[in-house]
Design an enzyme around this catalytic site. Structure first.
Site, mmCIF file in Angstrom:
data_model
loop_
_atom_site.group_PDB
_atom_site.id
_atom_site.type_symbol
_atom_site.label_atom_id
_atom_site.label_comp_id
_atom_site.label_asym_id
_atom_site.label_seq_id
_atom_site.Cartn_x
_atom_site.Cartn_y
_atom_site.Cartn_z
ATOM 1 N N LYS A 1 9.073 0.327 4.241
ATOM 2 C CA LYS A 1 8.520 1.610 3.801
ATOM 3 C C LYS A 1 9.617 2.439 3.156
ATOM 4 O O LYS A 1 10.652 2.720 3.762
ATOM 5 C CB LYS A 1 7.911 2.384 4.972
ATOM 6 C CG LYS A 1 7.490 3.809 4.578
ATOM 7 C CD LYS A 1 6.753 4.528 5.680
ATOM 8 C CE LYS A 1 5.301 4.133 5.712
ATOM 9 N NZ LYS A 1 4.500 5.005 6.600
ATOM 10 N N ASP B 1 -2.285 9.326 14.139
ATOM 11 C CA ASP B 1 -3.031 8.928 12.934
ATOM 12 C C ASP B 1 -3.643 7.544 13.115
ATOM 13 O O ASP B 1 -3.598 6.710 12.213
ATOM 14 C CB ASP B 1 -2.123 8.953 11.705
ATOM 15 C CG ASP B 1 -2.921 8.889 10.391
ATOM 16 O OD1 ASP B 1 -4.099 9.296 10.396
ATOM 17 O OD2 ASP B 1 -2.367 8.426 9.378
ATOM 18 N N GLY C 1 0.825 -1.201 0.000
ATOM 19 C CA GLY C 1 0.000 0.000 0.000
ATOM 20 C C GLY C 1 0.854 1.243 0.000
ATOM 21 O O GLY C 1 2.038 1.215 -0.348
ATOM 22 N N ALA C 2 0.243 2.367 0.394
ATOM 23 C CA ALA C 2 0.952 3.646 0.405
ATOM 24 C C ALA C 2 0.375 4.530 1.476
ATOM 25 O O ALA C 2 -0.768 4.361 1.910
ATOM 26 C CB ALA C 2 0.856 4.335 -0.950
ATOM 27 N N GLY C 3 1.170 5.475 1.915
ATOM 28 C CA GLY C 3 0.728 6.460 2.886
ATOM 29 C C GLY C 3 1.175 7.832 2.440
ATOM 30 O O GLY C 3 1.749 8.003 1.361
ATOM 31 N N GLY C 4 0.913 8.827 3.287
ATOM 32 C CA GLY C 4 1.296 10.178 2.923
ATOM 33 C C GLY C 4 2.795 10.352 2.805
ATOM 34 O O GLY C 4 3.268 11.256 2.145
ATOM 35 N N GLY D 1 5.117 7.581 2.181
ATOM 36 C CA GLY D 1 5.842 6.657 1.314
ATOM 37 C C GLY D 1 5.050 5.442 0.904
ATOM 38 O O GLY D 1 3.890 5.270 1.270
ATOM 39 N N GLN D 2 5.710 4.587 0.114
ATOM 40 C CA GLN D 2 5.135 3.322 -0.328
ATOM 41 C C GLN D 2 5.596 2.203 0.605
ATOM 42 O O GLN D 2 6.705 2.233 1.122
ATOM 43 C CB GLN D 2 5.574 3.012 -1.758
ATOM 44 C CG GLN D 2 5.017 3.978 -2.790
ATOM 45 C CD GLN D 2 5.501 3.636 -4.185
ATOM 46 O OE1 GLN D 2 6.693 3.478 -4.414
ATOM 47 N NE2 GLN D 2 4.580 3.516 -5.117
ATOM 48 N N VAL D 3 4.741 1.203 0.775
ATOM 49 C CA VAL D 3 5.040 0.098 1.669
ATOM 50 C C VAL D 3 5.055 -1.202 0.869
ATOM 51 O O VAL D 3 4.124 -1.489 0.117
ATOM 52 C CB VAL D 3 4.008 -0.001 2.812
ATOM 53 C CG1 VAL D 3 4.413 -1.098 3.795
ATOM 54 C CG2 VAL D 3 3.883 1.340 3.529
#
Length: 672
Positions: free
Chosen positions: A43, A137, A22-25, A27-29
């Site tokens: 990450k 978060d 997946g991804a977050g604000g 970076g990519q995981v």
């Protein structure tokens, strides 16, 4: 878990990458394998952060702080390299679905399971707080349901309690609004009580399937979080859950329970196991990770270590002309993680008085976060097929009649096709333009249809007789967009002759010309008809509809804004800009959000009638449905085999039409 894509690294440090998580604000995981064969989550920090030395320093401090977090209910940090290019961090991989995935797929959890979930999360948060951190978060996507209990993940935006070295700065907000505490939304100092508020939101989600502060827009969510009581309908009143959640959701931090208090109230007899359906999801994740590890064979791959060269985009004007006169045979869409960036709304500035929106809650902070796991939806409910073959002129803009019975579609051949929506059959073509029809629009009473073409003309058609009643030919270049005012008396048209023209529908005469700096592409009336928005190369303007005078100029974008749309409440304006969708607050004229996810230029944007969903289409052949509360997954509609040029909601909001260069119009049931 998704497979690696071309351009993804095969190895980071000593960890072999085996798939995408997946991804977050930030970076990519990726899912990876340690040198000793253990599963890990890797990450990689986004390039825009990696190039900032201050960010690298903060990231290094937070990695060290996160290493100190212990306990049974967190994912421990096992390795990191803040000095790498890009920086990276590795945590233990926890096989299991996120709480978001489990509830979206199988519905709310039973009370006993929620008590067990809450106890585990409270224990994990207590460990984070003992390390001097605040998570900041906590949301359903950051809770993993494992076979031995829940895990709190993603310390990417955790912040030290003493305020030193945090990832944010004064006046900044990081997190997901529907799960934020009021003090976090207001960019005030956030302590452990902020995580208690988020915990209450998460437990309410587990019990109901939605955040207790869901609303139809970002501004409305913020207003509910800061000023309104939570919606706890559906939360069980027994087992002490409702009372505990209400306590966590107290507006004042001092009124919320500590994690110790939460544990005391939830560790009593009554906690239970997860439903069998969720246990099956966990087992499947465990099997998938084992299969990936066993299939890797312990040998690090060497291919794709460097990203392949990216294809150069054709000049934008050439692309716009090309997608009207023939299909571009775009590659099949790739589902990628989606990031939403919310930006500071700021003060109005000196661009002129904005239209009055006194009831609009204002967002005065910056936030960056990822939407939840995407849901890919296919096939459509119906497909309307044109004669011809790929490469023939494309289907362009569309519009439903006010009663939803007819769908009008422009096309590159210069015709307008009318479809009977219920019968899924053609009612015939309206012929008259000498070049491609770019835009169509029904009048509010449904009696008149307007069409704008690359021949520089606008035609008004009587829908009942299918005959042309007027030809408006004062534009000196392509007509890109036509739209009726809410009262149906005025037609606005955007043209490549650097103007937006306003026409009296009854007489066919020009009543005003709004001069733009460059070719105009999009235009839209506000729902009350008082404001006209227009877009051209990187600029969006607001005009007073009654006087034709400019009201405001929005911040310039890097790419041309090809299409714009007002939300039904008139508070938000969405624009298609490059491969992004930009959201502006109409009252402050500031960017409040940017939706990332499309992999090529966005062609069209459209709000649902209730404002809860935004649809977008793209050269990448996909259609995306964005939840405007950002508390539910983005939906990706795949199936078109060429560029998708437009999207349109039916008047009841139950159907979305998408028109493509593959010579089909797809009708999607979006009520599911």
């Amino acid at each position: 878990m998704d497979p690696l894509q071309p351009g993804d690294p095969a190895q980071v440090g000593s960890y072999r990458l085996l798939g995408r998580l997946g991804a977050g604000g930030m970076g990519q995981v990726f899912f990876g394998r340690s040198p000793g064969g253990r599963p890990v989550a890797v990450k990689l920090i986004r390039p825009e952060h990696a190039g900032n030395e201050q960010f690298r320093t903060r990231f290094a401090r937070e990695v060290e702080a996160a290493r100190s977090v212990g306990g049974f209910h967190t994912a421990p940090v096992v390795d990191a390299d803040p000095a790498a290019d890009p920086p990276w961090m590795v945590t233990a991989y926890i096989p299991g679905p996120s709480l978001q995935e489990a509830v979206v797929r199988y519905g709310a959890l039973p009370p006993e399971a929620i008590r067990s979930l809450g106890a585990g999360l409270a224990e994990g948060l207590a460990a984070i707080h003992r390390a001097g951190l605040v998570h900041r978060d906590l949301k359903p996507a950051n809770v993993i349901l494992a076979s031995d209990g829940p895990r709190v993940i993603d310390f990417g935006i955790a912040r030290a309690l003493d305020g030193a070295g945090g990832v944010t700065h004064t006046g900044a907000v990081v997190g997901t609004f529907a799960y934020m505490s009021p003090e976090q939304v207001r960019a005030e100092p956030v302590g452990p009580a902020g995580d208690a508020f988020s915990l209450g939101c998460v437990l309410a989600f587990a019990a109901t399937g939605h955040s207790p502060f869901d609303a139809g827009s970002i501004a409305a969510v913020v207003h509910r979080v800061t000023s309104e009581a939570p919606d706890l309908e559906g939360v069980p009143a027994d087992h002490g859950l409702r009372d505990l959640i209400e306590a966590c959701l107290a507006k004042a931090p001092a009124g919320r329970p500590s994690m110790g208090d939460v544990l005391m109230r939830l560790s009593e007899p009554g906690a239970g196991d997860l439903p069998p359906t969720v246990v099956d999801m966990i087992t499947s994740k465990e099997s998938q990770s084992r299969a990936a590890l066993e299939g890797s064979g312990g040998h690090a791959a060497t291919e794709h270590l460097e990203p392949p060269p990216q294809p150069q985009r054709a000049p934008s004007l050439i692309r716009r002309r090309a997608f009207l006169v023939g299909g571009l045979a775009a590659a099949a869409a790739v589902t990628v993680p989606v990031v939403v960036v919310l930006a500071n709304s700021g003060d109005p500035g000196a661009a002129g008085a904005a239209p009055s929106r006194s009831a609009t809650p204002k967002i005065t902070a910056r936030a960056e976060f990822a939407t939840q796991t995407e849901v890919v939806v296919s096939p459509p409910a119906a497909v309307l097929t044109y004669e011809g073959s790929p490469g023939d002129p494309s289907v362009t803009q569309m519009d439903f009649s006010p009663d939803g019975k007819i769908l009008a579609c422009g096309n590159g051949s210069g015709d307008v096709r009318l479809w009977d929506v219920a019968a899924r059959r053609s009612l015939g073509d309206l012929e008259g333009h000498d070049d491609a029809v770019r835009s169509v629009a029904f009048s509010p009473d449904g009696r008149t249809l307007a069409s704008g073409g690359l021949d520089g003309t606008i035609r008004l058609w009587d829908v009942a007789s299918r005959r042309t009643t007027s030809v408006l030919d004062e534009h000196l270049d392509y007509v890109w967009t036509v739209v009726f005012s809410p009262d149906g008396k005025t037609l606005a048209s955007a043209g490549w002759d650097d103007s937006v023209r306003l026409w009296d529908v009854a007489t066919g005469r020009t009543v005003d010309v709004l001069t733009t700096d460059t070719s105009a592409f999009g235009t839209a009336f506000s729902p009350d008809g008082e404001i006209i928005a227009s877009s051209d190369d990187a600029t969006v303007r607001l005009w007073d509809a009654s006087t034709g005078r400019p009201v405001a100029v929005f911040p310039e974008e890097a790419d041309t804004v090809d299409d714009i749309a007002f939300s039904p409440d008139g508070r938000t304006l969405a624009g298609a800009s490059g491969d992004e969708v930009v959201l502006w607050d109409v009252g402050t004229r500031r960017v409040i959000g940017t939706l990332f996810g499309h992999t090529d230029s966005v062609t069209s944007v459209e709000f649902s009638p209730d404002g809860g969903t935004l649809a977008s289409s793209s050269f990448d052949t996909s259609v995306r449905l964005w939840d405007m509360t950002f508390s539910r997954p983005t939906r990706v509609l795949n199936g078109h085999t060429d560029v998708v040029l437009s999207v349109e909601f039916s008047p009841d909001g139950g159907t979305l039409a998408s028109g493509s260069g593959d010579l089909t119009v797809r009708l999607w049931d979006v009520r599911q």
